[in-house]
Design an enzyme around this catalytic site. Structure first.
Site, PDB file in Angstrom:
ATOM      1  CG  PHE A 158      40.955  38.993  43.509  1.00 44.71           C
ATOM      2  CD1 PHE A 158      41.250  39.632  44.711  1.00 44.71           C
ATOM      3  CD2 PHE A 158      41.524  39.495  42.346  1.00 44.71           C
ATOM      4  CE1 PHE A 158      42.101  40.734  44.747  1.00 44.71           C
ATOM      5  CE2 PHE A 158      42.372  40.597  42.374  1.00 44.71           C
ATOM      6  CZ  PHE A 158      42.658  41.221  43.576  1.00 44.71           C
ATOM      7  CB  CYS A 291      37.749  48.554  39.044  1.00 39.35           C
ATOM      8  SG  CYS A 291      35.976  48.437  39.242  1.00 39.35           S
ATOM      9  CD  GLU A 402      43.626  48.065  37.909  1.00 34.79           C
ATOM     10  OE1 GLU A 402      43.717  47.185  37.042  1.00 34.79           O
ATOM     11  OE2 GLU A 402      42.541  48.438  38.393  1.00 34.79           O
TER      12      GLU A 402
END
Lengths: 502, 153
Positions: A158, A291, A402
């Site tokens: 996404f 990321c 994360e």
């Protein structure tokens, strides 16, 4: 202030694209909501197992003709696609802002990066060449040719709904394979637009299929015997424990790109102004949903006394917080906005839980992103402001997990050696950056750090289309990476021919 | 906060408006004063070219990683806004004086953003500088036309 015109005025009913036709799905539908305005912009189908099978069948049938299409002709289709993407640059960018929430500058950057993938893939007649050697033995020659494999599955995330599927799709198609692509059901609209343009560019029916959906579509791809390989970008638990494992069991090729917890090291000789500017993009760009985003900032006191390190740390953190406090939040189509919302309420809730956890674990919340102002009257459901934690230690969840949001953790290290050791204590290995004026420190860093993408005075070490997008440890599973020459190898089999004539 | 940390997107929107305004201004000027047509024949089209040059350079340079959250620190966009409304009773010399002021302001704006974007990839400040130079050449040409018109009057 200028709010740019929205390219989607009424909620769209999305369909699948199978064998060159736009087809209704039999599955349930899910709403696609613009996270900044709360408006429903589309209804996306959650396709059925039969529908993924139809798409794979169409791809399989299209494959023999497509692989026989000369590479130059395949490249021409991609040239046309590239031109159409350029013509629709602005609309594609605005769609991304509407479906994801990112700012218009970020969306335009994403569009450019995506187009670059298509551009590089147009070089397929050269990129796909094999090699040969005469007289491997007297009168015998040997050569290597690269051949496509068949059908590949691509599962998009996404956070970069337009660009990430293009890390793979143009290379797969250029090499003569056919694809079935599943965009994220949270923001599938820009992929739908790409397929419309691919159709216009003359890519034949069955070569580029799109099936909307969720787990059923993913399982259908993983289990399908006619899918030769899978490209996946998403979270580490799903990537490692589901995609990578299942592809191993079914003998598929696989590129699995996963989560991250990236560090930025600031050395005493860093150019502070440029470093802080780069950090703003790195920590808060795409609202931290990237990321390659840095999440942990380590102020390194190499060569400094304890007092000097304290003073340097204070200087860096003060500048960081001052800059972060000035970030304007709002709707990404307002071109004065620096940071948009998170993709949805669930993601905001996740970030807020980490903020609570950080406080419970004893970190100091220096900048509280739960308190924020928006530049206009918008629902606050998906927004979180820039957040800064100090007194963070590596055993805290906020330092090692994360968060995927605009949360920065500040730390200190007395030496470069200690700072590199901190990076290695984290299970991820996607990216790391160092800010310094010293070539010696920079080399030491790039040599030793176990991360796939290294930034030297660069906050987001995003490889260009002609380099592989690397990753190590829990951030990547597989052998070959997406983009560039490694993608060409991934999507082709090496066949060796040894010939002798009597 | 607007005017302190201006985004690249806001600069591009401003340039689109500025060039559009300039083109409309020169269209009107050349329509109302026949004597300007030959000398200013390309001015309106130049605006569209400038816009294309800058937007294309921006779109080809911006990437999510390097430039997306770039800020033009301390830039006051309102201070760079231009006035292009020609009064109904304006003389040719009035119109040329306005054009000189417009070019001066536009040149100052492009030079300013070029200076402030030096740390962006070189192509973007270079495009701004190119337009700033073009605007300066136009200002000189307009100034000589204005001097001639005033001398004639």
């Amino acid at each position: 202030m200028a709010v740019l015109k929205e390219p989607i005025e009424e909620a769209l009913q999305l369909r699948n694209y199978i064998d060159g036709e736009w087809v209704e799905s039999e599955g349930e539908t899910k709403e696609v909501v613009n996270p900044a305005t709360g408006k429903v912009i589309a209804e996306v189908p959650i396709s059925t197992k039969d529908e993924i099978e139809e798409a794979v069948e169409a791809a399989k049938e299209a494959y023999p003709d497509w692989r026989r299409t000369p590479p130059l002709a395949r490249a021409r289709c991609l040239f046309r696609l590239k031109e159409l993407l350029e013509e629709n640059f602005e609309e594609l960018s605005r769609i991304q802002t509407m479906e994801h929430g990112k700012t218009i500058d970020e969306s335009r950057g994403e569009t450019r990066r995506g187009i670059e993938m298509v551009e590089v893939a147009t070089g397929i007649p050269s990129l796909m060449m094999g090699c040969n050697l005469e007289d491997i033995a007297s009168g015998i020659d040997e050569y290597l040719i690269r051949q496509p494999l068949g059908v590949f599955g691509i599962i998009g995330p996404f956070n970069f709904p337009f660009m990430v599927p293009l890390w793979f799709a143009p290379f797969a198609v250029a090499t003569g394979n056919c694809i079935v692509l599943k965009p994220s059901s949270e923001d599938p609209l820009s992929q739908i637009k790409i397929v419309e343009l691919a159709e216009e560019a003359g890519i034949p029916p069955g070569v580029w299929n799109l099936v909307n959906g969720g787990r059923t579509v993913v399982s259908g791809m993983l289990d399908h015997p006619d899918i030769k390989g899978i490209c996946f970008v998403g979270s580490t638990p799903v990537g490692r424990d589901v995609i990578y494992r299942r592809c191993g069991e079914t003998g598929k090729r696989v590129i699995v790109m996963c989560g991250a917890k990236n560090f930025a090291l600031v050395m005493p000789d860093a150019d502070l102004e440029s470093t802080i500017a780069a950090c703003m993009t790195s920590f808060y760009g795409n609202t931290g949903q990237r990321c390659l985003a840095n999440a942990n900032l380590v102020v390194v006191g190499e060569g400094l006394s304890e007092q000097e390190l304290e003073a340097f740390y204070k200087k860096v953190v003060d500048a960081f917080v001052a800059s972060a406090s000035k970030i304007r939040m709002g709707y990404g189509l307002d071109d004065t906005v620096h940071m948009g919302p998170l993709r949805d309420e669930g993601k905001k809730e996740n970030v807020l839980q980490y903020v609570e956890k950080g406080i419970e674990e004893g970190a100091t919340l220096t900048l509280d992103g739960r308190q924020f102002e928006l530049v206009e009257d918008l629902p606050e459901a998906c927004f979180v402001g820039p957040t800064v934690f100090e007194d963070v230690t590596l055993d805290m969840a906020i330092a090692k997990e994360e968060i995927f949001g605009p949360v920065a953790c500040m730390m200190k290290a007395t030496s470069l050696d200690e700072a590199i050791g901190m990076i290695h204590q984290i299970p991820f290995g996607n990216a790391a950056s160092i800010f310094t004026g010293s070539g010696k420190w920079a080399r030491e860093f790039q040599y030793r750090v176990e991360c796939g993408n290294i930034g030297i005075n660069v906050g987001i070490a995003a490889p260009m289309a002609f380099f592989p997008f690397s990753g190590m440890k829990d951030s990547f599973f597989g052998t070959l990476h997406g983009q560039g020459p490694e993608a060409i190898r991934f999507f082709t089999e090496s066949k060796v021919v040894i010939q002798r004539w009597f | 906060m607007e005017g302190v940390h201006v985004t690249t997107a806001a600069i591009i929107s401003f340039i689109e408006r500025l060039e559009e305004q300039s083109s409309a201004f020169y269209d009107e000027l050349t329509e109302r004063w026949e004597e300007s047509r030959e000398a200013l024949a390309t001015f309106s089209e130049d605006g569209r070219r400038n816009r294309t040059l800058v937007v294309r350079t921006y779109q080809e340079t911006i990437s999510d990683a390097l430039e997306a959250t770039y800020s033009f620190e301390g830039l006051d966009l309102k201070g760079h806004a231009v006035d292009t409304a020609l009064a109904g009773d304006a003389s040719y010399a009035d119109a040329l004086a306005m054009a000189v002021a417009l070019e001066e302001k536009a040149c100052r704006f492009y030079s300013d953003v070029a200076e402030r974007s030096q740390s962006l990839l070189a192509t973007i400040p270079r495009a701004f500088q190119r337009v700033a130079k073009k605007r300066e050449r136009r200002r000189l040409k307009l100034q000589s036309l204005l001097d001639a018109a005033e001398a004639g009057a």
